[in-house]
Scaffold this active site. Sequence first.
Site, mmCIF file in Angstrom:
data_model
loop_
_atom_site.group_PDB
_atom_site.id
_atom_site.type_symbol
_atom_site.label_atom_id
_atom_site.label_comp_id
_atom_site.label_asym_id
_atom_site.label_seq_id
_atom_site.Cartn_x
_atom_site.Cartn_y
_atom_site.Cartn_z
ATOM 1 N N GLU A 501 0.849 -1.175 0.000
ATOM 2 C CA GLU A 501 0.000 0.000 0.000
ATOM 3 C C GLU A 501 0.904 1.251 0.000
ATOM 4 O OE1 GLU A 501 -4.436 0.751 1.763
ATOM 5 O OE2 GLU A 501 -3.387 -1.060 2.347
ATOM 6 N N GLU A 773 -2.132 0.150 13.446
ATOM 7 C CA GLU A 773 -3.319 0.469 12.649
ATOM 8 C C GLU A 773 -4.603 0.153 13.423
ATOM 9 O OE1 GLU A 773 -3.696 -2.026 9.188
ATOM 10 O OE2 GLU A 773 -4.922 -0.563 8.154
HETATM 11 C C1 RAM Z 1 -6.523 1.200 4.374
HETATM 12 C C2 RAM Z 1 -5.434 2.191 4.528
HETATM 13 C C3 RAM Z 1 -5.809 3.461 5.224
HETATM 14 C C4 RAM Z 1 -7.268 3.744 5.283
HETATM 15 C C5 RAM Z 1 -8.040 3.072 4.198
HETATM 16 C C6 RAM Z 1 -9.527 3.328 4.262
HETATM 17 O O1 RAM Z 1 -6.219 0.310 3.355
HETATM 18 O O2 RAM Z 1 -4.344 1.573 5.148
HETATM 19 O O3 RAM Z 1 -5.296 3.530 6.515
HETATM 20 O O4 RAM Z 1 -7.417 5.133 5.198
HETATM 21 O O5 RAM Z 1 -7.787 1.723 4.134
#
Ligand code: RAM
Length: 920
Positions: A501, A773
């Site tokens: 990502e 996260e």
């Molecule tokens: C994930 C990303 C990010 C978020 C989106 C919606 O894949 O890591 O943190 O903003 O989704």
Amino acid sequence: MTYFKSAIPLLFDTIKEVIPTVINNNKSGLIRLSTSQSDIKIENLTCENLHNPLGIDEVKPRFSWQLVATHNNCYQIAYEINVKLDNKIIWASGKQLSEQSVMVRYPSTATPLESAKKYTWQVRVTDNTGFTSDWSEQAIFQMGLLHTTDWKAKWIIPGYVEDSIMRPSPMFRKEFVIAKKIVSATAFITAHGLYEARINGEKVGDAYLTPGWTSYNKRLQYQVYDVTNMIKKGANAFGVVLGSGWYRGHLTWKNYNNIYGKDIALLMQVQITYADGSNEIIVTNESWKSSTGAIRYSEIYDGEIIDSRLEKKGWDRPNYNDQDWAGTKEIDSTKENLIATQNELVEKHEEFNPIKIFTTPKGEQVIDFGQNLVGWTVLKVKGNTGDTVKLYHAEVLDKNGNFYTANLRAAKAQDEYILSGGTEIFEPHFTWHGFRYVKIEGIKGEIKSDDIKAVAIYSDMKQTGKFESSNLLVNQLQHNIQWGQKGNFIDVPTDCPQRDERLGWTGDAQVFCSTAAFNMDVHNFFTKWTKDIAADQTAKGCVPNVVPNVLGAVTRSSAGWGDACTVIPWDIYLAFGDTSILKNQYNSMKAYVEYMHNTSKNNLWNIGAHFGDWLYFQPENDKDGRGAITDKYLIAQCFYSHSVQLLINAAKVLGNTADVAYYNDLQEKVKAAFLQEYATPNGRLVSATQTAYVLALNFDMLPEPVRKEAAKRLADNIKSYENHLTTGFLGTPYLCSVLTNFGYNDLAGKLLLQDTYPSWLYPVKMGATTIWERWDGQKPDSTFQTAGMNSFNHYSYGAIGDWLYKKLVGIDTYEDGVGYKHSKIQPHPISEISHASASLDTYYGTLSCSWKIENGVISIDVTIPANTHATIFIPAKEATDISENGKSIFGIKEITIVGKENEYVILNSTSGSYHFSCKY
Ligand code: RAM
């Protein structure tokens, strides 16, 4: 709130009022002095917020400086700037009666600044004692190439047929002879892809991953280097190697390829001035040669393969035999999109030695660097020719202590080195990894600690903020926030640094921006990135979820993500006092508001797909409905209103009265629609979640009379979860701040100090060294959250940093003196913490506040930089309870008592250091 007069007396009052003659040097360092004893110095000169920048394309650049004084109550009343070209003054501002010391613009009436020219500048100031400083040291700035026609170089690609599978890094070289004495040489370089340039065997500059990442089709940065000392009389050689990078490498979990183009290319010109006054330009063109060498493969997600047997020794030096090299081809690619680099480049920073080298239960050889960091390793290795060493990267070990990479998803994050024999040193060039652990294969015998180190890379922003408290876990949280920022500020603000990502997710950036602005000088970083937001915004004003947009056509904006285009310019304006960012981004802000407006029905923005309160608390087995689901359209309406408000704020700053009136009217309708759809007359919301109340309260969605009750509902909700938060990306940033504002500061403290899931300190207790996260990335039994979405380095929840600085310690800026020209100091102590302190290097100097509670007394040390003033809130019943440096505050000339508010006595102060104390 009690209204009070600004602490700064009017300019000329100041002049009349000064000059007490007694010198009173007391403990806190306050000095009163007479005119002749003023001692200000001028330091920290910046142009466009950079020290001695090379290559700026702002034709009316802005100059800033700091007044450094050892006495208090120090203001600038006038400044004088000289700008020189070849030692001749081309602009003399003359003595300007003004307090402005930050971002003074080069006037349009002055001699226009010329392409590639290097200027020097100096400033001197007169302070409020009437003392005029010496001229500052000379600072420099060099202009970029201001016109497309200034680019004489041609875009070149290799002349050989590329291996289209591995796409080894192309190398370009050019030899040239210098016959005369050089006085200056400047290199202007950019690429489609990434480049590393070398002259006579040495790397040009300290940056990596150049030219950085922008919306390449519209904006491509070039870098400018002073290479005077790298070029010598006689034979010289340029060598440049390219990587696929963001331009054509694999990007996104959809594994897109060639997003900006199929071929990577180089554009470079070096402008030389000789002692005899003549000039020469050496440019990329078909006279350059091309080949491939040791870098056989390089991808951002996957890593790099280097076969050092194929290294072309001496290729970047003169007298190398390049007879078997191919030529190059000029391509007709645009130069219209070229822009000078505005933000700090990505550079190497901290180095880490292994803290442990061990074998896992599975038998893997693993090195632990003790910190989840972003960058790569430098490896010294001795072996036979053809031996292969492989390095794999991971953030965590699994519950059995084995190397865990499932959360990297498709990113291989693997560097592979094929040895040529003897002792060699390896490091990759065009990739980076997010890791704490490295698994190593192919080393014969023991790995020695001295043979490998990890290097952190990130945009070279100055660290400006420090926070510290009596609680070690909170201090570790701050450490984790700062490391989350370091690892994810790689030219663009990325969501994460390790999996497939690493994209400029807009939502993540907007929730973290104000915290980021406390930790580091992110002014230029976000100035650049917000321009990319505008560049990638659709004609209808829709903001992509990631910027630069690499996810294909944009058809919708998600609430809380699209708002990056309004929130970030406003945050940067507040933190750095930069009106230009509002001016430059105004159309983008307005277009986004209009996009929401146009897609709303009856002022209700309740269409489209939204991420909602991303990753909110969701127990695995949600049988009792404890999952904190907040209606996505309720959230959308709150952010719609928030963006409208920020647009109104910006319009006010810019003096756009028509828009202020128009959007105030819209704002009323947006809020009315919210109440009708999502709230009862008593302010009960359709989603009974923390996030719903936090957003409604933070964005003033509810009428004043019901706000107190709504805040109580929020507090009760938190208590019903035994003082746990349940918020996701969108509610979390404002949670503690709303509690503090509504009189629940102690509850905010309980949330901060909560250490069981979900909470900020739970990951800290689990040994995190960065922000996760997810609240439960790793469970108490050491198993992991789902590998598909489980980064251990995502800064979003680090947005609590804003509260640590702004509320717990209490450092903020007023809107009538943005960028801390008028700062607000208001500590909000919490029961379990006995001291907290923070400092922030503002553009005026270091602002700091530190409080400590001991034996029923709170002491608060405050430093207010020269040329600024502050409003200070002391938690005391009466002004008579407060002393400054052991004395009553009534006799202190620099302090004005303004009034009382809630539990605080409010004071205005001039610049200086103060030591307050009172019963607590
Ligand atoms: C994930 C990303 C990010 C978020 C989106 C919606 O894949 O890591 O943190 O903003 O989704």
